[in-house]
Design an enzyme around this catalytic site. Structure first.
Site, PDB file in Angstrom:
ATOM      1  N   GLY A 180       3.297   5.666  -7.535  1.00 15.83           N
ATOM      2  CA  GLY A 180       4.592   5.323  -6.953  1.00 15.83           C
ATOM      3  C   GLY A 180       5.238   4.135  -7.631  1.00 15.83           C
ATOM      4  O   GLY A 180       6.431   4.161  -7.973  1.00 15.83           O
TER       5      GLY A 180
ATOM      6  N   ASP B   4       0.158  13.020   3.720  1.00 14.03           N
ATOM      7  CA  ASP B   4       1.557  12.953   4.170  1.00 14.03           C
ATOM      8  C   ASP B   4       2.521  13.659   3.223  1.00 14.03           C
ATOM      9  O   ASP B   4       3.358  14.459   3.649  1.00 14.03           O
ATOM     10  CB  ASP B   4       1.998  11.485   4.309  1.00 14.03           C
ATOM     11  CG  ASP B   4       1.133  10.692   5.259  1.00 14.03           C
ATOM     12  OD1 ASP B   4       0.320  11.307   5.968  1.00 14.03           O
ATOM     13  OD2 ASP B   4       1.266   9.457   5.288  1.00 14.03           O
TER      14      ASP B   4
ATOM     15  N   THR C 221     -18.901   2.685  -8.130  1.00 13.57           N
ATOM     16  CA  THR C 221     -18.109   3.097  -9.275  1.00 13.57           C
ATOM     17  C   THR C 221     -18.913   3.844 -10.335  1.00 13.57           C
ATOM     18  O   THR C 221     -20.112   3.581 -10.541  1.00 13.57           O
ATOM     19  CB  THR C 221     -17.438   1.877  -9.926  1.00 13.57           C
ATOM     20  OG1 THR C 221     -16.807   2.287 -11.146  1.00 13.57           O
ATOM     21  CG2 THR C 221     -18.467   0.808 -10.268  1.00 13.57           C
TER      22      THR C 221
ATOM     23  N   ARG D 149     -18.658  15.557 -13.083  1.00 11.50           N
ATOM     24  CA  ARG D 149     -19.007  15.190 -11.711  1.00 11.50           C
ATOM     25  C   ARG D 149     -19.523  16.381 -10.910  1.00 11.50           C
ATOM     26  O   ARG D 149     -20.470  16.245 -10.125  1.00 11.50           O
ATOM     27  CB  ARG D 149     -17.782  14.586 -11.017  1.00 11.50           C
ATOM     28  CG  ARG D 149     -17.399  13.217 -11.546  1.00 11.50           C
ATOM     29  CD  ARG D 149     -16.041  12.777 -11.039  1.00 11.50           C
ATOM     30  NE  ARG D 149     -15.662  11.463 -11.542  1.00 11.50           N
ATOM     31  CZ  ARG D 149     -14.449  10.948 -11.425  1.00 11.50           C
ATOM     32  NH1 ARG D 149     -13.490  11.647 -10.833  1.00 11.50           N
ATOM     33  NH2 ARG D 149     -14.181   9.761 -11.916  1.00 11.50           N
TER      34      ARG D 149
ATOM     35  N   GLU E 242      -1.819  11.651  -6.964  1.00 12.80           N
ATOM     36  CA  GLU E 242      -2.802  12.535  -6.352  1.00 12.80           C
ATOM     37  C   GLU E 242      -2.219  13.511  -5.333  1.00 12.80           C
ATOM     38  O   GLU E 242      -2.901  14.453  -4.938  1.00 12.80           O
ATOM     39  CB  GLU E 242      -3.917  11.708  -5.709  1.00 12.80           C
ATOM     40  CG  GLU E 242      -4.820  11.070  -6.745  1.00 12.80           C
ATOM     41  CD  GLU E 242      -6.009  10.371  -6.130  1.00 12.80           C
ATOM     42  OE1 GLU E 242      -6.272  10.582  -4.932  1.00 12.80           O
ATOM     43  OE2 GLU E 242      -6.682   9.615  -6.843  1.00 12.80           O
TER      44      GLU E 242
END
Length: 561
Positions: free
Chosen positions: A15, A207, A240, A272, A360
């Site tokens: 953003g 949202d 991390t 991952r 994301e």
């Protein structure tokens, strides 16, 4: 009436990067965020950013690693942009004041994250998120970009097929306000709170995905959800990937470095989803302990902790009373990031003119079925910047005040209905926990048809119960209960889309694992799942993967096992 040329919703990495690039392109920008930007989920990132800065690396090699991690469901045009623009973005961040760790020659240092064939992840010890967020916010202040802190967007304004602005509720006063504009960029981030065990902050409630979906925009590949292999036991707090990049080992309860049986060539630096599969198998076959395996960092030495893993050591000592220089750390996979999101093109444009998305909450196909370690922050920076530039260049006419007044009245009626309901014994938080438990049990890392069908029925029941929830707190100011109910309705809607998408994809690929369809199926499923709401009805369709010049057969198979 409030007006900005470009309205950015979300104050995290994507953003703020979008807001800065739109401002640089000459637009008047407003940044709306439901928490202060310095409290956004982005601050929880401890990792790094991929960029082919070194002589032994190239953007082409970066593309190949990204495609393999994504099991070739990636849109290759988006991957090429992501990898080509990485060096430029690192230079831009340095110019903004970003501090990166340096090697012995004074050059930006790089390490190897999961799935990468070479060391290309640049970092700032294990504190990159905090530093980057501070750098971006300082520039927001310097550029005098107006921020609406603790304002929650409740709906998008779509007029004559174009997005014209938003309706937002100011948390402090409870007032509903219209912020109109030529374009809107959604950068609202994660949806991790749909799950119980997640690395995501409390703000990650999907949202932006829900706002876009309700307005008629398409969502894509919502069945793909990435898990992080090393979260602190029961907490979901991420250790991390830097810990493994610096040489940390994963052990089962017998002390065996078990990844030698799953990915012997790269061990802890495998993609991952390969590591997650290995951990779940070790646990299911009795070689875990209390649902965990162990991260062993005892051999790394004091210098690594003081220079590269300082924050990790502090968190483990403070929260778990564990000393990573002496103790094994119990870890388990936790929901980390969504792969799916609001469907965009490589310029950030959604399927609604005037509406853009980045970060994301969005998906342009760059990550395919699984995100390469270190590519998430890069995506935020590259496609955040591009979305801001694209939105600033979009020209649309402003809606007149009469039209917008009607929208505001509709939104007031909706909130009045919520606060006028009779009080019940059930609180929003109770249903939120029920939803998270359902998602963990049936829409988590392992899935099958009976479980997904059960989840669909349970979520439908929860949705019906949500619509009857009454609020104890009827006040408009600082009403966290009302905020939670609004978020819960969004979470119910998005979880339904995720279940439907997962049920229809009858294969296992990357971060979507079907126990009843354990193999990858390129013949039938090398395509994107597209969800759209048409006239109040949910529909699923499919689109082809965008290919340019990269061929799976020539490069080697994807890494699903």
């Amino acid at each position: 009436m409030l007006y900005h040329d470009v309205i950015v919703v979300g104050g995290g990495f994507a953003g703020m990067r979008a807001a800065l690039s739109a401002k640089a392109a000459g637009a008047d920008v407003g940044l709306i965020t439901k928490v202060h930007p310095m409290r956004s989920h982005s601050s929880g990132s401890h990792s790094g950013i991929n960029a082919s800065l070194k002589s032994y690396d190239s953007w082409e090699t970066h593309v190949q690693d990204t495609l393999k991690a994504g099991e070739y469901l990636n849109n290759q045009d988006a991957v090429e942009i992501l990898c080509k623009e990485a060096r430029t973005e690192i230079d831009a961040l340095e110019n903004l004041g970003m501090i990166f760790s340096r090697d012995e020659n004074g050059l930006i240092d790089a390490t190897t994250f999961s799935g990468s064939s070479v060391a290309r992840t640049v970092f700032s010890g294990d504190s990159l998120g905090h530093i980057l967020l501070q750098v971006l916010y300082e520039r927001i202040v310097k550029e005098r970009i107006h921020t609406y802190d603790e304002w929650n967007v409740s709906s998008l304004i779509v007029d004559d097929g174009n997005c014209r602005g938003v309706v937002a509720r100011e948390f402090k006063t409870g007032d509903l306000r219209i912020v109109s504009g030529s374009t809107v960029i959604l950068a609202t981030g994660n949806l991790g709170r749909l799950y119980q065990l997640t690395t995501c902050s409390l703000t990650g409630t999907g949202d932006g995905q829900a706002l876009a979906y309700k307005a008629g925009a398409s969502l894509v590949d919502m069945e793909f959800v990435q898990y992080a292999p090393t979260a602190i036991k029961r907490r979901g707090l991420l250790i991390t990937e830097m810990a493994r990049a610096m040489g940390g080992h994963l052990l089962n309860k017998n002390g065996d470095r078990f990844l030698k049986s799953y990915s012997p060539d790269v061990m802890e630096l495998a993609p991952r989803h390969v590591i997650n599969q290995a951990i779940f198998k070790e646990i299911s076959e009795g070689r875990g302990e209390s649902g965990c395996v162990f991260l062993d960092m005892r051999h790394l030495g004091k210098e690594v902790f003081s220079d590269e893993l300082r924050e990790t050591e502090y968190l483990l000592r403070d929260l778990e009373n564990l000393n990573p220089e002496k103790d094994l750390i119990p870890v388990q996979p936790a929901m980390h990031r969504p792969i799916g999101g609001i469907k965009t093109d490589t310029g950030g444009a959604t399927t609604i003119p005037g509406l853009y998305a980045a970060g994301e909450c969005s998906n342009n196909g760059a990550h395919g079925a699984g995100r390469l370690g270190g590519n998430s922050l890069l995506d935020n920076m590259v496609f955040g910047r591009i979305a801001g530039e694209s939105a600033a260049g979009y020209i649309s006419s402003r809606s007149n005040k009469t039209e917008l007044d009607g929208v505001l009245e509709q939104e007031r009626d909706k909130f009045n209905e919520l606060t006028s309901r009779d009080v019940t014994d059930v609180m929003p938080g109770m249903l939120r926990r029920e939803l998270a438990n359902i998602m963990d049990a049936h829409v988590g890392y392992k899935r099958n048809k009976p479980g997904l069908e059960n989840a669909s029925e349970l979520i439908a029941d929860l949705t019906a119960r949500t619509k009857k929830l009454g609020l104890v707190n009827k006040n408009s100011r600082f009403n966290t209960e009302l905020q939670m109910l609004v978020e819960l309705e969004s979470m119910m809607q998005i979880s339904g889309v995720m279940v439907r998408s997962a049920l229809c994809r009858e294969e296992s690929r990357g971060d979507h694992n079907r126990e009843d369809y354990p193999d990858k199926d390129n013949s039938n499923w090398l395509k994107h799942t597209v969800a759209t709401q048409v006239a109040g009805e949910d529909a699923l369709n499919y689109t082809e993967v965008v290919s340019t010049r990269w061929n799976e057969k020539e490069m080697g198979n994807g890494s699903h096992s």
